[in-house]
Scaffold this motif. Structure first.
Motif, PDB file in Angstrom:
ATOM      1  N   THR A  28      41.791  25.228  46.210  1.00  0.00           N
ATOM      2  CA  THR A  28      42.379  25.731  44.976  1.00  0.00           C
ATOM      3  C   THR A  28      43.109  24.612  44.245  1.00  0.00           C
ATOM      4  O   THR A  28      43.454  23.595  44.848  1.00  0.00           O
TER       5      THR A  28
ATOM      6  N   PRO B 139      36.788  27.283  37.074  1.00  0.00           N
ATOM      7  CA  PRO B 139      37.688  28.411  36.845  1.00  0.00           C
ATOM      8  C   PRO B 139      37.262  29.616  37.677  1.00  0.00           C
ATOM      9  O   PRO B 139      36.088  29.952  37.725  1.00  0.00           O
ATOM     10  N   ALA B 140      38.224  30.230  38.344  1.00  0.00           N
ATOM     11  CA  ALA B 140      37.950  31.456  39.101  1.00  0.00           C
ATOM     12  C   ALA B 140      38.098  32.656  38.189  1.00  0.00           C
ATOM     13  O   ALA B 140      37.517  33.703  38.437  1.00  0.00           O
ATOM     14  N   THR B 141      38.903  32.480  37.134  1.00  0.00           N
ATOM     15  CA  THR B 141      39.118  33.552  36.172  1.00  0.00           C
ATOM     16  C   THR B 141      38.962  32.987  34.771  1.00  0.00           C
ATOM     17  O   THR B 141      39.262  31.821  34.523  1.00  0.00           O
ATOM     18  N   THR B 142      38.457  33.791  33.884  1.00  0.00           N
ATOM     19  CA  THR B 142      38.374  33.420  32.482  1.00  0.00           C
ATOM     20  C   THR B 142      38.811  34.607  31.649  1.00  0.00           C
ATOM     21  O   THR B 142      38.750  35.753  32.100  1.00  0.00           O
ATOM     22  N   THR B 143      39.238  34.321  30.449  1.00  0.00           N
ATOM     23  CA  THR B 143      39.616  35.414  29.562  1.00  0.00           C
ATOM     24  C   THR B 143      38.439  35.758  28.671  1.00  0.00           C
ATOM     25  O   THR B 143      37.654  34.890  28.297  1.00  0.00           O
ATOM     26  N   SER B 144      38.309  37.010  28.325  1.00  0.00           N
ATOM     27  CA  SER B 144      37.201  37.424  27.463  1.00  0.00           C
ATOM     28  C   SER B 144      37.502  37.138  25.996  1.00  0.00           C
ATOM     29  O   SER B 144      36.598  36.961  25.209  1.00  0.00           O
TER      30      SER B 144
ATOM     31  N   HIS C 251      44.765  30.978  33.871  1.00  0.00           N
ATOM     32  CA  HIS C 251      43.541  30.794  34.642  1.00  0.00           C
ATOM     33  C   HIS C 251      43.850  30.267  36.044  1.00  0.00           C
ATOM     34  O   HIS C 251      44.777  29.490  36.224  1.00  0.00           O
ATOM     35  N   SER C 252      43.064  30.685  37.008  1.00  0.00           N
ATOM     36  CA  SER C 252      43.151  30.089  38.332  1.00  0.00           C
ATOM     37  C   SER C 252      41.855  29.321  38.579  1.00  0.00           C
ATOM     38  O   SER C 252      40.815  29.638  38.013  1.00  0.00           O
ATOM     39  N   TYR C 253      41.959  28.294  39.398  1.00  0.00           N
ATOM     40  CA  TYR C 253      40.824  27.407  39.659  1.00  0.00           C
ATOM     41  C   TYR C 253      40.545  27.336  41.151  1.00  0.00           C
ATOM     42  O   TYR C 253      41.463  27.307  41.962  1.00  0.00           O
TER      43      TYR C 253
END
Length: 111
Positions: A62, A22-27, A42-44
């Motif tokens: 990606t 994952p390039a982004t995660t949620t808190s 999410h982006s990967y």
């Protein structure tokens, strides 16, 4: 549709052996064993893909997932399952094949 929920700890690779993360995660959101459940938000990214075309490097960089819009959501976004449609892409946005999910945590059935 049924499958196993993907989370930040899922082991995913590109079809050529690169590592997908994952390039982004949620808190916030839902967590499994401390790892955030993956959603369409999410982006990967792919690292270490050795793919070449005609001797020229053309690595996967990606992954784009297509989540089931009528199923389970987290924070209003569809969750990603190991059965969700996905495609790895090169930097030139050339489709390279689907990612390979090696491990997933929980089973869910969406009707």
């Amino acid at each position: 549709m049924s499958g196993s929920l993907l989370d930040a700890d899922a082991v995913i690779g590109c079809p050529h052996g690169g590592r997908v993360a994952p390039a982004t995660t949620t808190s916030g959101g839902v967590r499994l064993g401390g790892a955030a459940v993956a959603t369409a938000a999410h982006s990967y990214v792919v690292t270490g893909c050795p793919h070449t075309v005609g001797g020229v490097p053309a690595p996967c960089v990606t992954v784009r997932w297509t989540a089931d819009g009528g199923g389970v959501t987290v924070d209003g976004r569809p969750v990603l399952l190991d059965t969700s449609a996905a495609q790895c892409f090169s930097a030139a946005l050339v489709p390279q094949g689907p990612p390979v999910v090696q491990a997933a945590r929980r089973k869910v059935t969406v009707r």
